[in-house]
Enzyme design. Sequence first.
Site, mmCIF file in Angstrom:
data_model
loop_
_atom_site.group_PDB
_atom_site.id
_atom_site.type_symbol
_atom_site.label_atom_id
_atom_site.label_comp_id
_atom_site.label_asym_id
_atom_site.label_seq_id
_atom_site.Cartn_x
_atom_site.Cartn_y
_atom_site.Cartn_z
ATOM 1 N N ASN A 127 0.849 -1.198 0.000
ATOM 2 C CA ASN A 127 0.000 0.000 0.000
ATOM 3 C C ASN A 127 0.878 1.239 0.000
ATOM 4 O OD1 ASN A 127 -2.496 1.504 0.329
ATOM 5 N ND2 ASN A 127 -1.901 1.853 2.466
ATOM 6 N N HIS A 129 0.930 5.182 1.357
ATOM 7 C CA HIS A 129 0.238 6.035 2.336
ATOM 8 C C HIS A 129 0.896 7.404 2.369
ATOM 9 C CE1 HIS A 129 -2.211 6.948 5.824
ATOM 10 N NE2 HIS A 129 -1.132 7.504 6.357
ATOM 11 N N SER A 156 4.897 6.748 2.363
ATOM 12 C CA SER A 156 5.466 5.447 2.725
ATOM 13 C C SER A 156 4.819 4.344 1.896
ATOM 14 C CB SER A 156 5.172 5.106 4.194
ATOM 15 O OG SER A 156 5.526 6.153 5.060
ATOM 16 N N ASP A 165 -2.811 0.881 8.118
ATOM 17 C CA ASP A 165 -1.589 1.658 7.871
ATOM 18 C C ASP A 165 -0.471 1.297 8.863
ATOM 19 O OD1 ASP A 165 -2.967 3.054 5.844
ATOM 20 O OD2 ASP A 165 -3.740 4.492 7.295
#
Length: 245
Positions: A127, A129, A156, A165
């Site tokens: 992912n 972020h 990140s 997260d």
Amino acid sequence: MSSTDYNSDTITDMIPEPTAAPRVVVLISGSGSNLQALIDAQSHDRLGGEIVAVISNEPDAYGLKRARDAGIDAVALPHREYESREAYDGALIKVIERHEPDVIVLAGFMRILTPRFVQRFLGRMLNIHPSLLPAYQGLNTHARALADQAARHGCSVHFVTEELDGGPVVLQAELKVSADDTVDTLKQKVQDREHLIFPIAVQWFLQGRLQYTGEGATMDGHRLPPHGMRLSHDDAAEELDEAER
Ligand code: GRF
């Protein structure tokens, strides 16, 4: 094998099939600027794999058009048509698995994932972020960084775990916040950095350099620090040709 088998061999039979490129499935909810960065990296042979499908929970997401324009299978799977988060994630698992991905890339996929979904793809889901994790998990990261008068901000790439997260960070790009920054300017600068680092992290993963372990992420077999690898403000600014700030 009989001697006739040998006799019937042709030179073409002896050339091994080219190894299939690793398969990438991208999940989006919106504009898909990160998806575009991944598509562009792929077209320059810098992704290390092939994006085989883009799936959006928002049927009108602009990212679906980006996928179609690039000749990629674009799938709308509207979450509103499912009665529960579990039902939706179950359907999403089926669609994803149909594409047999090596990695699942969350590029602005604005959904909280069920534990079942995370467990199914644990260790092969990345992912992006918009903050220097672990700072500012969740939403409105730019406004929160400004409210805190944070000197540094950034983005990140991390492995996805059940903690929102909170999975092991792989790579960050840093940004010095200037006195005249607003939410909009920060968002733009952070997104420029996202587009820089996300394809790199995906490529490292597909090359087998980056791995998820229960204790964190490793790169080339070495445990990464909690913030992962980090691209400094100056290096990112140079890479992006940003004017001196
Ligand atoms: C990015 O800023 C990303 O950090 C966040 O959602 C945004 C997606 O933007 N997770 P886009 O759809 O890639 O343009």
